[in-house]
Design an enzyme around this catalytic site. Structure first.
Site, PDB file in Angstrom:
ATOM      1  N   GLN A  72       0.762  -1.262  -0.080  1.00  0.00           N
ATOM      2  CA  GLN A  72      -0.092   0.155   0.069  1.00  0.00           C
ATOM      3  C   GLN A  72       0.997   1.226  -0.084  1.00  0.00           C
ATOM      4  O   GLN A  72       0.423   2.453  -0.291  1.00  0.00           O
ATOM      5  CB  GLN A  72      -1.116  -0.126   1.282  1.00  0.00           C
ATOM      6  CG  GLN A  72      -2.023  -1.000   1.198  1.00  0.00           C
ATOM      7  CD  GLN A  72      -3.062  -0.923   2.353  1.00  0.00           C
ATOM      8  OE1 GLN A  72      -3.216  -2.137   2.998  1.00  0.00           O
ATOM      9  NE2 GLN A  72      -3.647   0.104   2.469  1.00  0.00           N
TER      10      GLN A  72
ATOM     11  N   ARG B 192      -9.504  -0.407   7.206  1.00  0.00           N
ATOM     12  CA  ARG B 192     -10.485   0.475   6.324  1.00  0.00           C
ATOM     13  C   ARG B 192     -10.932   1.682   7.377  1.00  0.00           C
ATOM     14  O   ARG B 192     -12.001   1.839   7.581  1.00  0.00           O
ATOM     15  CB  ARG B 192     -11.614  -0.176   5.921  1.00  0.00           C
ATOM     16  CG  ARG B 192     -12.338   0.286   4.747  1.00  0.00           C
ATOM     17  CD  ARG B 192     -13.493  -0.156   4.215  1.00  0.00           C
ATOM     18  NE  ARG B 192     -13.945   0.425   3.177  1.00  0.00           N
ATOM     19  CZ  ARG B 192     -14.274   0.136   2.042  1.00  0.00           C
ATOM     20  NH1 ARG B 192     -14.100  -1.329   1.988  1.00  0.00           N
ATOM     21  NH2 ARG B 192     -14.879   0.735   1.071  1.00  0.00           N
ATOM     22  N   CYS B 193      -9.755   2.296   8.144  1.00  0.00           N
ATOM     23  CA  CYS B 193     -10.325   3.338   8.823  1.00  0.00           C
ATOM     24  C   CYS B 193      -8.910   4.000   8.829  1.00  0.00           C
ATOM     25  O   CYS B 193      -8.009   3.458   8.694  1.00  0.00           O
ATOM     26  CB  CYS B 193     -10.753   3.146  10.294  1.00  0.00           C
ATOM     27  SG  CYS B 193      -9.507   2.120  11.402  1.00  0.00           S
TER      28      CYS B 193
ATOM     29  N   GLU C  83     -13.386   5.042   4.157  1.00  0.00           N
ATOM     30  CA  GLU C  83     -13.491   4.314   5.373  1.00  0.00           C
ATOM     31  C   GLU C  83     -14.692   4.699   6.214  1.00  0.00           C
ATOM     32  O   GLU C  83     -14.737   4.184   6.938  1.00  0.00           O
ATOM     33  CB  GLU C  83     -11.990   4.446   5.837  1.00  0.00           C
ATOM     34  CG  GLU C  83     -10.809   4.128   5.240  1.00  0.00           C
ATOM     35  CD  GLU C  83      -9.417   4.026   5.550  1.00  0.00           C
ATOM     36  OE1 GLU C  83      -8.629   3.640   5.134  1.00  0.00           O
ATOM     37  OE2 GLU C  83      -9.331   5.303   6.341  1.00  0.00           O
TER      38      GLU C  83
END
Lengths: 806, 288
Positions: A237, A384-385, A760
């Site tokens: 990522q 996802r945050c 997110e």
């Protein structure tokens, strides 16, 4: 030139710019099976690696015998800690300032820990040989319960640092203690609680879960001994950071390391960190002189690759009897597993958990977080945050409901009474953040009206009466969640990763025909960057998005950036994109003025080109200007039309939203069925509404999975229970509820295009909405807090505890 | 998730398949759809040296009516079963059950015979076959024989099949007049084994239950025929009170293990709930 007769609207439409529901161009290859993932890569002579892993959660390694594994035909090498030690690679630094064993040499600290890396000529032989590695263990007592980590008699896990009292984030009180992080005003908060008319206190646990992207972590490493160059294709990522860390660790000069992140099949924070598999593939390639591929399987991913959450939060709210909050106090016990491998900005051991005051105007607050070691896999990534924002949002949104329950106030009403008001922005929170913009009351009102909130409450009361009269065994729950996120890490003044400021970048080149190549320091894992960045460029430069190619992930060609996670791509790299476009536009304006034979102050940008002010018939399209940039620039100006921008954001962005969930619970089975889910998101300027909706759908599905069933659970011996999709709850399309999406638009005042990031939000806001709905269903019977996950048996048990299962 | 090495065989006749199984008595496993065996092989919990694929044997395929009974070839896929209109008319419970097995991809490959013969307590078809009193046709090197489903299951993955034998077909008697049947399954998600599931069939005479059978999925090491639960309903008027008593009797024989679906007491209670719901649906379909 513009087509004769094209209206302004038609010219806008052709650009497919900001605000347009442009179809995702990457989906052309994804939907045809033509994506190019790491595991698609096949190089001549490529070898395959596989791990021998620990069956124990805590044990001393007496002996490792690789004789049988080495003897198997086709096995090229077997690496153990002994082989890595001379290279100083048996341990590696983590992003959180700790160290992690690449291969365990003396002790194993969690089940599934990597012990030996077997390299063979095919994937099957590698697996066969991994089974042949023999390890003799002396079992040690595991430490599974984080609440026992700092007990005087707790087994000491990290013998390598047991005498170190000063950690990366301050004092350590116990060999299993990692850090204490404190923020806020302790004294003022204590005073608020002493003076409080009412207060609530609740332990709210957010269980250990796992991002489990569809594509697991993988890499192909290829070391060229002649040139001394290392190329690694991997699921990264943040490819640039991997290269820098790789250079520091290996001693290979940074310019001789080529990190390539091709298409990535989902990341969700799982692919931010560096894992032993990457390191071992690199070492194996250096040792064997051949390319080495490592692809973890699903069980390995769920077992050893970074988990998320595992936060045990004791929340207290002080309030007036009228329901106005006067103070917030939270203590968190954070289970980090065997190594502190959280992927947070380096100075933030608990991420941005201090967003825990949420959307509410708390005059004072105080937070402490204790990180501890346990005999479990390391991780603590931002699934996802933004960093620990989901934990914080869950904590405050549950706590507000608990307060509402105590005061017999409606959950929507208590939120309305405590929201930060529109005129308070930019708002300085009690825990130190400056919220950029928001209009919470408007968003909440719109949401409540959209679902017919009052009618739902009336229906719920009727159902409760029917339930009491034993006419039904179904209960109705209404979950209210209003979240504020903090995303877009981040400003160099407070965000860095291992000393590198968390800016991001864009490099944009306009070619003579008006075609554009744009490269960013971020890396899409499915978010649709190729589509959305092109739309920003289209709006900023007046070149159709279809004429823009976006490229990311290759450290040789892309400008340096910190990668994609924490909803940071839009706040940082999209800002850089707009900034670079504006540099290009300034130069283009000079060229256009030159072509139009007027002063550059006398021309203005107009959709897809420049026109002379007050004389719209005298214009030059951006395409014409692009051509001229390569043959007819004004005197004194360099030819060419390109720019690069490194954007250091002045602040984070603060997306928010109002989510409402209506649930019907079958008390006899514990099955909770989502009848309706409404999600209103305010992410500022909306670049591509279709992609926003897709992101919200995906994030809500993950939130649903987390709230309603996901759990990485261990037994008392530290054995991981059910590490496969047979057991780990990954809902399919059949179980996934229907999602309704909506929006308001409150642009970010400091972002060049006013956008805030959205990927997110649905996970952050979704989890409390589901959990509050379950809790709301049982609240009228006296339930205060039911812990997640709300899978059927736990819901059934909650009902049983209320005496409903006789 | 990487299986150990094996040799793959794809015979075209039953005798060839039996010969291959006989030639490697310790090492060979028959494979049909593979949806139980292949995951076990990927976990290396099963490491057969030889795989004998039954998929190319024409004699094992097909659905036909024969002497008042329905005969399902062992390698009939769940998808083929679901699509068979005649079977759906006479024995809709089979279609109802097959539709609750995993997802369309699995149903396209997974076979009825494999589901029944593997002895996996999590499989759905065994309870249905117990409930319908099906008969399994079996072939071995010693010849063919039949085994009642109700005598087939011995424990987890343990069946009455002798070494080297395979199930070739399943024979299901036509249901009695005024009968209804249902299969009700509780699961968290598509692809899960049942937390608990129940098959029920009953027929009515004069508003009372004349015949009844109940069977349970995945609440014991093998599918269970709930004989006492069913016997207690004979002569009863269908309704909540009678079904609650049957559910209690079914719960009494359930012996589930705690697993990811919940603790044993919950799964036992769910067996009861599934029985109640299956009976209610069956009674409604029977015209009660």
């Amino acid at each position: 030139m513009n087509e004769i007769g094209d209206t302004r609207a038609a010219r806008e439409e052709k650009l497919q710019g900001i605000g347009c529901r442009r179809k995702r161009i990457e989906d052309i290859r994804f939907t045809q099976g033509k994506g190019n993932y790491v595991d698609d890569l096949k190089l001549p002579g490529m070898l395959f690696g596989d791990f021998h892993r620990s069956p124990y959660a805590h044990a001393r390694i007496r002996r490792i015998d690789t004789t049988k594994a080495r003897a198997l035909a086709g096995v090229v090498a077997v690496l153990t800690a002994t082989d890595l030690k001379p290279l100083k690679l048996d341990w590696m630094p983590t992003l959180a300032g700790d160290v992690q064993a690449v291969l365990a040499g003396e002790k194993v600290l969690f089940q599934g820990q990597e012990i030996a890396f077997v390299v063979a000529t095919d994937r099957y032989l590698a697996a066969d040989a991994a089974d042949l590695v023999e390890v003799e263990y002396e079992e040690l007592p595991p430490l599974v319960d984080p609440f026992r980590s700092m007990a005087p008699d707790a087994p000491i896990l990290r013998e390598d640092i047991k005498d170190t009292t000063e950690g990366a984030h301050g004092k350590r009180r116990h060999p299993n203690h990692i850090f204490t992080w404190e923020v806020g005003d302790r004294e003022a908060t204590e005073q608020a609680f002493r003076a409080a008319e009412v207060s609530v206190k609740q332990l709210i646990s957010y269980q250990r879960v796992h991002p489990s992207p569809l594509e697991t972590c993988q890499a192909v490493a290829s070391f060229d001994k002649i040139e001394g160059e290392l190329t690694v294709w991997g699921t990264f990522q943040a490819p640039h950071v991997v290269r820098t860390v790789g250079a520091i660790l290996s001693g290979i000069p940074e310019h001789k390391i080529h990190i390539i992140a091709p298409d990535i099949g989902g990341g969700f924070g799982n692919k931010v960190g560096v894992y032993p598999g990457y390191v071992c593939a690199i070492v194996a390639s250096i040792v064997t002189g051949k390319p080495v591929k490592w692809v973890e399987d699903r069980i390995e991913n769920l077992t050893a690759t970074a988990f998320a959450r595992d936060y045990h939060m004791t929340a207290e709210i002080a309030a007036t009897r009228a329901g106005k909050v006067t103070g917030l106090r939270v203590h968190v016990l954070a289970d980090h597993g065997a190594f502190d491998a959280c992927a947070d900005p380096s100075k933030w051991p608990a991420g941005f958990f201090n967003i825990v005051t949420g959307s509410y105007d708390f005059p004072v607050a105080h937070v402490t977080v204790d990180g501890v070691y346990t005999s479990k896999a390391p991780g603590g990534v931002a699934y996802r945050c933004s960093f620990r924002v989901t934990e914080a949002a869950y904590c405050i949104e549950r706590a507000m409901d608990i307060l509402a329950h105590k005061l017999r106030l409606d959950p929507a009403e208590i939120r309305m009474r405590n929201f930060i008001r529109r005129e308070q922005f930019p708002y300085h929170s009690a825990l130190g953040w400056e919220y950029d913009s928001g209009d919470y009351h408007t968003a909440m009102k719109k949401a409540l009206e959209a679902v017919g909130y009052q009618a739902l409450r009336t229906e719920q009361r009727e159902k409760q009466e029917q339930f009491r009269r034993r006419e039904t065994r179904e209960l109705m729950g209404i979950g209210v969640s209003f979240f504020t996120e903090i995303v877009g890490a981040g400003p160099s003044k407070n965000c860095d990763i291992l000393g590198i400021a968390m800016f991001d970048s864009a490099e944009i080149r306009v070619h003579p025909t008006g075609a554009i190549i744009a490269r960013m320091g971020t890396k899409s894992q499915g978010q649709g960057h190729e589509t959305t960045y092109a739309q920003i460029i289209a709006s900023e430069l007046g070149i159709p998005a279809d004429n823009v190619m976006v490229e990311e992930g290759n450290t040789d060609t892309a400008p340096y950036g910190l990668g994609t996670y924490g909803s940071r791509s839009t706040p940082t790299a999209a800002a850089a994109t707009a900034a670079a476009c504006r540099k290009i536009r300034a130069k283009a304006q000079m060229i256009a003025a030159h072509l139009l034979e007027v002063h550059h102050d006398d021309v203005e940008f107009d959709i897809d080109g420049f026109r002379v002010k007050g004389m719209p018939e005298r214009s030059k399209s951006m395409k014409e200007v692009a051509w001229a940039a390569y043959n007819a620039v004004p005197p004194g100006l360099e030819p060419g039309l390109e720019a690069v921008s490194y954007y250091d954001p002045p602040n984070m962005t603060y997306p928010f939203g109002a989510y409402l969930c209506v649930m019907d619970i079958d008390v006899d089975t514990g099955v909770a069925k989502v009848r309706r889910f409404y999600a209103l998101d305010d992410c500022g300027t909306r670049i591509n509404p279709m992609i926003i909706e897709g992101q919200v759908h995906g994030g809500l599905t993950e939130a649903f999975a987390i709230a309603m069933g996901q759990e990485i659970a261990y037994d008392e011996m530290g054995n991981l229970k059910g590490p496969s999709f047979m057991d780990f709850f990954l809902p399919t399309a059949v179980e996934t509820p229907h999602w309704e999406t909506d929006y308001t638009v409150t642009p970010s005042p400091h972002h060049p295009i006013g956008a805030k990031g959205v990927g997110e939000s649905p996970n952050v806001g979704g989890v409390p909405a589901f959990s509050n709905a379950v809790n709301d269903a049982f609240a009228f019977l006296g339930a205060t807090h039911i812990q997640m996950p709300h899978d059927p048996w736990r819901v059934w048990k909650a009902a049983e505890a209320l005496g409903l299962q006789k | 998730m990487i299986p150990a090495a094996f040799t793959y065989h794809r015979p075209r006749t039953v005798p060839d398949a039996l010969a291959l199984l006989g030639a490697h008595p310790e090492e060979a496993r028959a494979i049909a759809g593979g949806h139980s065996l292949i995951p076990m092989m990927k976990l290396r919990l099963a490491t057969p040296g030889h795989l004998v694929d039954l998929g190319a044997i024409a004699a094992l395929k097909g659905i036909r009516e024969e002497g008042g009974a329905w005969v399902l070839g062992a390698t009939t896929t769940q998808a083929e079963l679901i699509a068979h209109a005649g079977l759906a008319r006479v024995l809709p419970i089979l279609r109802e059950t097959a539709l609750q097995i995993a997802d369309p991809q699995v149903r396209a490959r997974g076979t009825v015979g494999g589901n029944v013969a593997n002895g996996d307590p999590g499989n759905d078809m065994p309870a249905v076959m117990l409930c319908l009193d099906a008969v399994l046709e079996v072939a071995g090197r010693g010849g063919a024989r039949t085994i009642r489903a109700r005598a087939f299951y011995r424990g987890a993955f343990a069946t009455a099949l002798a070494a080297g034998e395979i199930v070739t077909a399943i024979r299901i008697p036509a249901p009695p007049a005024k009968a209804g049947a249902a299969y009700v399954k509780l699961k968290r998600k598509t692809g899960d084994y049942a937390t608990a599931a129940a098959a029920a069939m009953l027929s009515l005479e004069g508003g009372r239950i004349a015949r009844c059978a109940i069977a349970l999925t995945n609440v014991a090491p093998m599918a269970l025929l709930a004989e006492a639960a069913a016997a207690g309903l004979i002569g009863a008027v269908p309704g909540a009170a009678a079904f609650a008593a049957a559910a209690a009797a079914a719960e009494a024989i359930a012996d589930p293990a705690a697993d990811g679906h919940g603790p044993a007491d919950y799964r036992r209670r769910m067996a009861g709930v599934m029985v109640r719901r299956a009976l209610a649906a069956a009674a409604e379909r029977a015209g009660g």
